[in-house]
Structures are given as structure tokens and as C-alpha cells.
Design an enzyme around this catalytic site. Structure first.
Site, PDB file in Angstrom:
ATOM      1  CD  GLU A   1      -8.714   1.071   7.656  1.00 18.41           C
ATOM      2  OE1 GLU A   1      -8.368   0.077   8.327  1.00 18.41           O
ATOM      3  OE2 GLU A   1      -8.479   2.247   8.001  1.00 18.41           O
TER       4      GLU A   1
ATOM      5  CG  ASP B   1      -0.270  -0.507   2.496  1.00 17.54           C
ATOM      6  OD1 ASP B   1       0.967  -0.407   2.608  1.00 17.54           O
ATOM      7  OD2 ASP B   1      -0.972  -1.003   3.388  1.00 17.54           O
TER       8      ASP B   1
ATOM      9  CG  HIS C   1      -5.654  -2.165   8.731  1.00 17.83           C
ATOM     10  ND1 HIS C   1      -5.756  -0.830   9.078  1.00 17.83           N
ATOM     11  CD2 HIS C   1      -4.340  -2.455   8.896  1.00 17.83           C
ATOM     12  CE1 HIS C   1      -4.577  -0.363   9.417  1.00 17.83           C
ATOM     13  NE2 HIS C   1      -3.691  -1.337   9.328  1.00 17.83           N
TER      14      HIS C   1
ATOM     15  CG  ASN D   1      -8.792  -1.312  11.675  1.00 14.75           C
ATOM     16  OD1 ASN D   1      -7.853  -2.024  11.313  1.00 14.75           O
ATOM     17  ND2 ASN D   1      -9.192  -0.260  10.992  1.00 14.75           N
TER      18      ASN D   1
END
Ligand code: F6R
Length: 264
Positions: free
Chosen positions: A144, A70, A139, A137
Site C-alpha cells: 500500500e 499475497d 498498490h 491507490n
């Protein structure tokens, strides 16, 4: 028979990094391979150990291609917090890799061009190994939590919590970009082998979701890894205890290897 995730339990994060670097090096020595790479705080020790192996043991990256998971949208490659800068600074500039064979998505290109270029690289080179860190979270890459999985390269709006987690690398929350470009879940699962390095108490909850049952839910993106036949999770005992998954880790432990470490 269906293969399960395997877990390597370590004494601390330093040992985790050394084991992950060893798993990467095992692939690198095969030559003409493609590595999927991750950034973030958890990975810093892995790249330090790979640099050490390059300098001290002659580990060569000459015939290695790489592609990163990313990049922030809107950051120039020269920006100190861009993932291109991270990779150059932490690994590429210190080893004998051909940078023309390294791909970090270009977050300042027009969106269509950026996605086309990134997906083109991913589709042209099967990855022999994909390195992953874990978001608090759940990810992986910057996939996400969502009501569905996005399979391929896409632009994502970062959760407030993710931006807050990454604020430590910037001078203020306002400076953390609000969007990123990321490999999709399908791209991640296309790698031959996946190594997930889990570090830090904020990862306890997603680690539990990954290990405690067979459920795959896009609200906790890392659970998609249960669909892959060759995933190695590397985590220290303290975090496994905090997450309450010591029993699950013992059940998923890899085989003993010579130096007493566990692996599949
Ligand atoms: C980074 C990436 C992210 C991080 C994750 C954990 O390229 O894809 O998924 O791996 O946010 O980050 P750290 O290691 O900083 O906790």
C-alpha cells in the site's frame, strides 16, 4: 542501453487477458519455471484463457512452480474469498499442475512462521515471470502507499479504499479482512520479467503516475516498476485515453509480432 517499460495497447480487457495469458504461456512452455501469480477481478480472464489453452492446446503446467503475491490474514485456505481458494478454483484444479509446487502464503499461521515460510519459498525459487494487477491507490501485491518501500514479505494493514474496492467479493465491508501478507517490493522486482495488467477506470491515476515521468515514489507503489529492466504493461486503449497517457503508450510500444499485436 537502459531498457524502459514497454506497453501493449489493446482494444479491450478481453484482448488484454488473452495477450497476458500468451506471455505466461511463452514462459510455461520452457518447462521447469516459476510463475509469480496475482488474484483479483482483472486476472480472471487470464486464468480462463490459460485453462482454455490447457484443454484445447495441451499447454502443460506439469513442471511449473507458482507463488502468489499475497493472502488475507485470518482467512482459512478453504474460505471462498481466500486467495488459495481463488487459485485452486480458477486455475490449479483445472490444469495438470502439481499443487505441492504451488505456494500461496498461509494467512492463518502465526505471523513469524507465516513470513518465514513465504520468504523461504520466494528465496528458494527465482521467478521467471511475475504477474501483477494494479490497485486504484497504485498498490502492487498488497504494498500500500507508504513513506517507504518494504522490500520483503510483510504483513500490511489494508487501506480503507482497498477494503472498499474488494468489498464486492464479500457480503459486507466488515467481512473484508483488515490485514494481508504480501511479497515486498524487492521480492516483486526480483522476478526476471514482470507483466502488469491494468484494468478499470479507477486505475487511471496510478497508470498515469507510472507512465508519465521517471519519478519513483512509495506513495504510488507501482512506480517502483520503473526500477526493473523488463516490465510489460498491458492496458486497453480506452483506459489509456482516460488516463491521458496515449502519447506515452505510443512512445513505449513494443515491437510488432506476427498477429499484429504489440510486444517488446
Ligand atoms: C491480488 C493483488 C492486488 C490486485 C489489485 C487489483 O493478488 O495483489 O494487487 O491485483 O488489487 O485488483 P482487481 O483486479 O480486483 O482490480
Amino acid at each position: 542501453m537502459r531498457k524502459k517499460l514497454s506497453v501493449i495497447l489493446t482494444g479491450d480487457h478481453e484482448e488484454s487477458c488473452s495477450i497476458v495469458a500468451g506471455l505466461v504461456a511463452e514462459v510455461v512452455v520452457r518447462g521447469d519455471v516459476c510463475l509469480g501469480l496475482a488474484t483479483g477481478g482483472s486476472m480472471e480472464g487470464v486464468y480462463a484463457e490459460l485453462r482454455r489453452r490447457h484443454d484445447a492446446e495441451g499447454l502443460s503446467f506439469r513442471s511449473v512452480a507458482t507463488v502468489n503475491l499475497d493472502e488475507y490474514v485470518g482467512l482459512e485456505p478453504s474460505h471462498v474469498q481466500s486467495y488459495r481458494h481463488y487459485m485452486d478454483h480458477k486455475l490449479f484444479d483445472h490444469v495438470d499442475i502439481d499443487k505441492a509446487r504451488t505456494c500461496v502464503p498461509r494467512g492463518t499461521l502465526p505471523r513469524d512462521k507465516m513470513l518465514e515460510e513465504f520468504q523461504g519459498f520466494l528465496d528458494s525459487r527465482p521467478r521467471d515471470l511475475q504477474l501483477l494487477g494494479l490497485g486504484s491507490n497504485g498498490h502492487i501485491g498488497f504494498n500500500e502507499p507508504a513513506p517507504f518501500f518494504a522490500p520483503w514479505a510483510h504483513v500490511v494493514t489494508l487501506e480503507e479504499g482497498t477494503r472498499r474496492d474488494n468489498q464486492r467479493f464479500f457480503s459486507s465491508l466488515d467481512e473484508v479482512p483488515s490485514q494481508a501478507v504480501t511479497m515486498g517490493i524487492g521480492d516483486i522486482l526480483n522476478a526476471a520479467r514482470i507483466v502488469l495488467l491494468v484494468h478499470g477506470p479507477s486505475k487511471a491515476e496510478p497508470l498515469r503516475a507510472l507512465l508519465q515521468d521517471d519519478r519513483v515514489c512509495p506513495e504510488v507503489p507501482c512506480t517502483a516498476l520503473k526500477l526493473h529492466p523488463d516490465v510489460v504493461v498491458v492496458v486497453d486503449r480506452g483506459l489509456a485515453r482516460l488516463a491521458g497517457v496515449e502519447k506515452e503508450c505510443a512512445g513505449l510500444a513494443g515491437e510488432e509480432i506476427d498477429d499484429g499485436q504489440k510486444r517488446r
